[in-house]
Write an enzyme that holds these catalytic residues in place. Structure first.
Site, PDB file in Angstrom:
ATOM      1  N   LYS A   1      29.352  46.331 -32.065  1.00 55.97           N
ATOM      2  CA  LYS A   1      29.306  44.804 -32.646  1.00 55.97           C
ATOM      3  C   LYS A   1      29.495  43.735 -31.728  1.00 55.97           C
ATOM      4  O   LYS A   1      28.803  42.971 -31.417  1.00 55.97           O
ATOM      5  CB  LYS A   1      29.817  44.656 -33.667  1.00 55.97           C
ATOM      6  CG  LYS A   1      29.381  45.337 -34.976  1.00 55.97           C
ATOM      7  CD  LYS A   1      29.505  44.466 -36.541  1.00 55.97           C
ATOM      8  CE  LYS A   1      28.058  44.437 -37.124  1.00 55.97           C
ATOM      9  NZ  LYS A   1      27.991  43.754 -38.141  1.00 55.97           N
TER      10      LYS A   1
ATOM     11  N   ARG B   1      42.457  43.975 -22.512  1.00 56.77           N
ATOM     12  CA  ARG B   1      43.751  43.799 -22.832  1.00 56.77           C
ATOM     13  C   ARG B   1      44.662  44.806 -22.667  1.00 56.77           C
ATOM     14  O   ARG B   1      44.634  45.793 -23.632  1.00 56.77           O
ATOM     15  CB  ARG B   1      44.098  42.894 -24.092  1.00 56.77           C
ATOM     16  CG  ARG B   1      45.375  42.337 -23.947  1.00 56.77           C
ATOM     17  CD  ARG B   1      45.623  41.355 -25.193  1.00 56.77           C
ATOM     18  NE  ARG B   1      45.532  42.003 -26.530  1.00 56.77           N
ATOM     19  CZ  ARG B   1      46.191  41.115 -27.660  1.00 56.77           C
ATOM     20  NH1 ARG B   1      46.644  39.989 -27.611  1.00 56.77           N
ATOM     21  NH2 ARG B   1      46.003  41.562 -28.467  1.00 56.77           N
TER      22      ARG B   1
ATOM     23  N   GLU C   1      52.394  33.518 -24.062  1.00 55.89           N
ATOM     24  CA  GLU C   1      52.603  33.302 -25.480  1.00 55.89           C
ATOM     25  C   GLU C   1      54.220  33.683 -26.018  1.00 55.89           C
ATOM     26  O   GLU C   1      54.445  34.223 -26.674  1.00 55.89           O
ATOM     27  CB  GLU C   1      51.852  34.597 -26.020  1.00 55.89           C
ATOM     28  CG  GLU C   1      51.800  35.902 -25.341  1.00 55.89           C
ATOM     29  CD  GLU C   1      50.807  36.950 -25.809  1.00 55.89           C
ATOM     30  OE1 GLU C   1      50.472  36.666 -27.193  1.00 55.89           O
ATOM     31  OE2 GLU C   1      50.659  37.747 -25.492  1.00 55.89           O
TER      32      GLU C   1
ATOM     33  N   ASP D   1      52.193  34.519 -31.134  1.00 56.69           N
ATOM     34  CA  ASP D   1      53.594  35.091 -30.562  1.00 56.69           C
ATOM     35  C   ASP D   1      54.612  33.942 -30.142  1.00 56.69           C
ATOM     36  O   ASP D   1      55.701  34.166 -30.345  1.00 56.69           O
ATOM     37  CB  ASP D   1      52.988  36.028 -29.404  1.00 56.69           C
ATOM     38  CG  ASP D   1      52.463  37.244 -29.558  1.00 56.69           C
ATOM     39  OD1 ASP D   1      53.151  38.129 -29.971  1.00 56.69           O
ATOM     40  OD2 ASP D   1      51.265  37.393 -29.745  1.00 56.69           O
TER      41      ASP D   1
ATOM     42  N   ILE E   1      38.487  36.317 -33.121  1.00 51.71           N
ATOM     43  CA  ILE E   1      38.803  37.420 -33.646  1.00 51.71           C
ATOM     44  C   ILE E   1      37.899  37.995 -34.527  1.00 51.71           C
ATOM     45  O   ILE E   1      37.986  39.042 -34.923  1.00 51.71           O
ATOM     46  CB  ILE E   1      40.281  37.349 -34.315  1.00 51.71           C
ATOM     47  CG1 ILE E   1      40.044  36.051 -35.191  1.00 51.71           C
ATOM     48  CG2 ILE E   1      41.326  37.170 -33.275  1.00 51.71           C
ATOM     49  CD1 ILE E   1      41.355  36.464 -36.149  1.00 51.71           C
ATOM     50  N   HIS E   2      36.712  37.348 -34.821  1.00 51.93           N
ATOM     51  CA  HIS E   2      35.645  37.675 -35.711  1.00 51.93           C
ATOM     52  C   HIS E   2      34.305  37.188 -35.044  1.00 51.93           C
ATOM     53  O   HIS E   2      34.278  35.899 -34.426  1.00 51.93           O
ATOM     54  CB  HIS E   2      35.890  37.253 -37.076  1.00 51.93           C
ATOM     55  CG  HIS E   2      34.979  37.962 -38.065  1.00 51.93           C
ATOM     56  ND1 HIS E   2      33.730  37.506 -38.148  1.00 51.93           N
ATOM     57  CD2 HIS E   2      35.397  38.966 -39.174  1.00 51.93           C
ATOM     58  CE1 HIS E   2      33.117  38.345 -39.279  1.00 51.93           C
ATOM     59  NE2 HIS E   2      33.997  39.051 -39.877  1.00 51.93           N
TER      60      HIS E   2
ATOM     61  N   ASP F   1      35.034   3.426 -13.404  1.00 48.13           N
ATOM     62  CA  ASP F   1      35.544   3.746 -12.045  1.00 48.13           C
ATOM     63  C   ASP F   1      35.728   5.216 -12.020  1.00 48.13           C
ATOM     64  O   ASP F   1      35.162   6.039 -12.706  1.00 48.13           O
ATOM     65  CB  ASP F   1      36.605   2.931 -11.613  1.00 48.13           C
ATOM     66  CG  ASP F   1      38.115   3.203 -12.342  1.00 48.13           C
ATOM     67  OD1 ASP F   1      37.984   4.191 -13.185  1.00 48.13           O
ATOM     68  OD2 ASP F   1      39.062   2.652 -12.042  1.00 48.13           O
TER      69      ASP F   1
HETATM   70  N1  COA Z   1      34.638  42.423 -33.176  1.00 48.02           N
HETATM   71  C1  COA Z   1      33.369  42.908 -33.463  1.00 48.02           C
HETATM   72  N2  COA Z   1      33.015  43.237 -34.747  1.00 48.02           N
HETATM   73  C2  COA Z   1      33.859  42.884 -35.565  1.00 48.02           C
HETATM   74  C3  COA Z   1      35.133  42.146 -35.250  1.00 48.02           C
HETATM   75  C4  COA Z   1      35.456  42.182 -34.132  1.00 48.02           C
HETATM   76  N3  COA Z   1      36.774  41.259 -33.757  1.00 48.02           N
HETATM   77  N4  COA Z   1      35.820  41.674 -36.786  1.00 48.02           N
HETATM   78  C5  COA Z   1      34.889  42.130 -37.589  1.00 48.02           C
HETATM   79  N5  COA Z   1      33.625  42.747 -37.014  1.00 48.02           N
HETATM   80  C6  COA Z   1      32.597  43.359 -37.872  1.00 48.02           C
HETATM   81  C7  COA Z   1      32.932  44.389 -38.845  1.00 48.02           C
HETATM   82  O1  COA Z   1      33.013  45.608 -38.165  1.00 48.02           O
HETATM   83  C8  COA Z   1      31.970  44.166 -39.868  1.00 48.02           C
HETATM   84  O2  COA Z   1      30.686  45.001 -39.536  1.00 48.02           O
HETATM   85  P1  COA Z   1      30.138  45.923 -40.316  1.00 48.02           P
HETATM   86  O3  COA Z   1      29.609  45.020 -41.483  1.00 48.02           O
HETATM   87  O4  COA Z   1      28.732  46.648 -39.649  1.00 48.02           O
HETATM   88  O5  COA Z   1      30.993  46.987 -40.623  1.00 48.02           O
HETATM   89  C9  COA Z   1      31.612  42.780 -39.838  1.00 48.02           C
HETATM   90  O6  COA Z   1      31.985  42.198 -38.473  1.00 48.02           O
HETATM   91  C10 COA Z   1      32.209  41.978 -40.717  1.00 48.02           C
HETATM   92  O7  COA Z   1      33.519  42.236 -40.596  1.00 48.02           O
HETATM   93  P2  COA Z   1      34.377  41.739 -42.110  1.00 48.02           P
HETATM   94  O8  COA Z   1      34.503  42.772 -43.006  1.00 48.02           O
HETATM   95  O9  COA Z   1      34.238  40.338 -42.319  1.00 48.02           O
HETATM   96  O10 COA Z   1      35.896  41.875 -41.403  1.00 48.02           O
HETATM   97  P3  COA Z   1      36.849  42.913 -41.466  1.00 48.02           P
HETATM   98  O11 COA Z   1      37.707  42.818 -42.829  1.00 48.02           O
HETATM   99  O12 COA Z   1      36.098  44.503 -41.336  1.00 48.02           O
HETATM  100  O13 COA Z   1      37.814  42.818 -40.366  1.00 48.02           O
HETATM  101  C11 COA Z   1      39.610  41.970 -38.758  1.00 48.02           C
HETATM  102  C12 COA Z   1      38.868  41.792 -40.174  1.00 48.02           C
HETATM  103  C13 COA Z   1      40.568  40.715 -38.955  1.00 48.02           C
HETATM  104  C14 COA Z   1      40.397  43.121 -39.170  1.00 48.02           C
HETATM  105  C15 COA Z   1      38.466  42.117 -37.624  1.00 48.02           C
HETATM  106  O14 COA Z   1      37.984  40.884 -37.792  1.00 48.02           O
HETATM  107  C16 COA Z   1      39.107  42.367 -36.465  1.00 48.02           C
HETATM  108  O15 COA Z   1      39.604  43.465 -36.246  1.00 48.02           O
HETATM  109  N6  COA Z   1      39.225  41.164 -35.675  1.00 48.02           N
HETATM  110  C17 COA Z   1      39.916  41.523 -34.302  1.00 48.02           C
HETATM  111  C18 COA Z   1      41.731  41.487 -34.462  1.00 48.02           C
HETATM  112  C19 COA Z   1      42.145  41.630 -33.161  1.00 48.02           C
HETATM  113  O16 COA Z   1      41.619  42.315 -32.070  1.00 48.02           O
HETATM  114  N7  COA Z   1      43.416  41.304 -32.859  1.00 48.02           N
HETATM  115  C20 COA Z   1      44.375  41.054 -31.864  1.00 48.02           C
HETATM  116  C21 COA Z   1      44.094  40.049 -30.788  1.00 48.02           C
HETATM  117  S1  COA Z   1      44.552  38.467 -31.186  1.00 48.02           S
HETATM  118 MG    MG Z   2      50.027  38.530 -28.886  1.00 47.15          MG
END
Ligand code: COA
Ligand code: MG
Length: 291
Positions: free
Chosen positions: A29, A75, A129, A156, A222-223, A270
């Site tokens: 995705k 990362r 951080e 952090d 993050i989304h 300026d």
């Molecule tokens: N990258 C890619 N796709 C993502 C995503 C991301 N960061 N976060 C969510 N999605 C996708 C999900 O897989 C889902 O796809 P699907 O419907 O095909 O299964 C869709 O987007 C909707 O997701 P949703 O149900 O709203 O969120 P979730 O509950 O599955 O996930 C989190 C929530 C916070 C766990 C997720 O957004 C995530 O993992 N974020 C990244 C967190 C991270 O990397 N943190 C460390 C750095 S600060």
């Molecule tokens: Mg961190």
């Protein structure tokens, strides 16, 4: 000497989407998300027991998926941790565009990653951080020519300082300012912290706009749904572009006739305003909105 202005056009890094490195579905995705940068995470987004799986998943995703125009970043775990050297060894052959180094607290830590990756043409981005990271930001910024950006990590940092995060973010104001000023002083990009409330896109927009007005080039996401909000917030509007273009043009005319300062719409213009307008046009260009 004034702070350095980069001569070449910096890469557009408005929205940096983080994705857990052990989740192939999310990685697919992310690759198709249109984010300016995708950060395949091996650090805090991956559970301790999944670290080795994540390395393999990140490496194979980099080789098999089409990330379009998105910059492909990995990362790694912090320099000095047991996992760090293996994170780079396991992923470098898959040719990421760069590495995000977390919890950076000294110039030497960036140089260590630079040495380990010296054979590959890579960008390095350092996450600031921790309290020590903020205090050492200038030395970190000056550490290596391949360092391109400082990333500000508020969550952090709050933990490290004993600060409590609030929606308004006053507790982070000084550090957020220190990171963007330090980045500008060394001609690096500054990238603002994540916004963790996934349901509140309007507050995300406010925070992103505020970071943009401070001089930040982008913000971590993050989304996927945060990406368009962040990208819009860091892309100058047509109106802003037109205003800046006009200002630069009128200024050139006044310079040609020997006037250093003039008034436009009742306001003094300026050099500082002209530099700001030039920077805005440069951001618009990097985002593909202005030739
Ligand atoms: N990258 C890619 N796709 C993502 C995503 C991301 N960061 N976060 C969510 N999605 C996708 C999900 O897989 C889902 O796809 P699907 O419907 O095909 O299964 C869709 O987007 C909707 O997701 P949703 O149900 O709203 O969120 P979730 O509950 O599955 O996930 C989190 C929530 C916070 C766990 C997720 O957004 C995530 O993992 N974020 C990244 C967190 C991270 O990397 N943190 C460390 C750095 S600060
Ligand atoms: Mg961190």
């Amino acid at each position: 000497m004034s702070s350095a202005v980069p001569s070449s056009l910096p890469r557009s890094r408005r929205a940096l989407l983080f994705v857990p490195g052990d989740d192939p579905r999310k990685i697919a995705k992310a690759a198709a998300s249109g984010a300016d940068c995708v950060v395949l995470d091996l650090e805090d987004g991956v559970a301790a027991g999944r670290k080795l799986v994540a390395r393999e998943t990140v490496s194979s995703s980099l080789q098999s998926l089409d990330f379009g125009a998105s910059e492909k970043l990995v990362r790694v775990n912090p320099v000095g941790s047991e996992l760090h050297p293996g994170d780079i060894e396991a992923t470098i052959a898959a040719r990421p565009d760069g590495y995000v180094v977390p919890k950076v607290e000294s110039a030497e830590q960036v140089r260590e990653v630079a040495r380990r990756t010296s054979l590959a043409p890579l960008a390095l981005l350092a996450l600031i951080e921790s309290a020590r990271g903020v205090v050492q930001a200038a030395a970190i910024a000056a550490s290596d020519p391949r360092l391109e950006a400082l990333l500000f990590g508020a969550e952090d940092l709050a933990g490290d300082m004993g600060a409590t995060r609030t929606r308004e973010g006053a507790e982070m104001a000084w550090a957020r300012g220190a990171v963007v000023v330090t980045a500008a002083a060394f001609a690096l990009q500054a990238i603002d912290t994540v916004f963790v409330d996934l349901g509140d896109l309007e507050s995300l927009r406010r925070e992103a706009r505020a970071a943009c007005t401070m001089g930040y080039a982008g913000k971590m996401a993050i989304h996927p749904k945060q990406i368009p909000v962040i990208q819009e917030s860091f892309t100058p509007s047509d109106e802003e572009i037109e205003k800046a273009r006009l200002l630069v043009e009128i200024h050139a005319g006044h310079q040609a006739s020997g006037e250093g300062v003039f008034a436009l719409d009742g306001k003094m213009v300026d050099w500082p305003m002209i530099r700001a307008a030039q920077r805005l046009l440069s951001r618009a260009r990097a985002a593909g909105k202005f030739q």
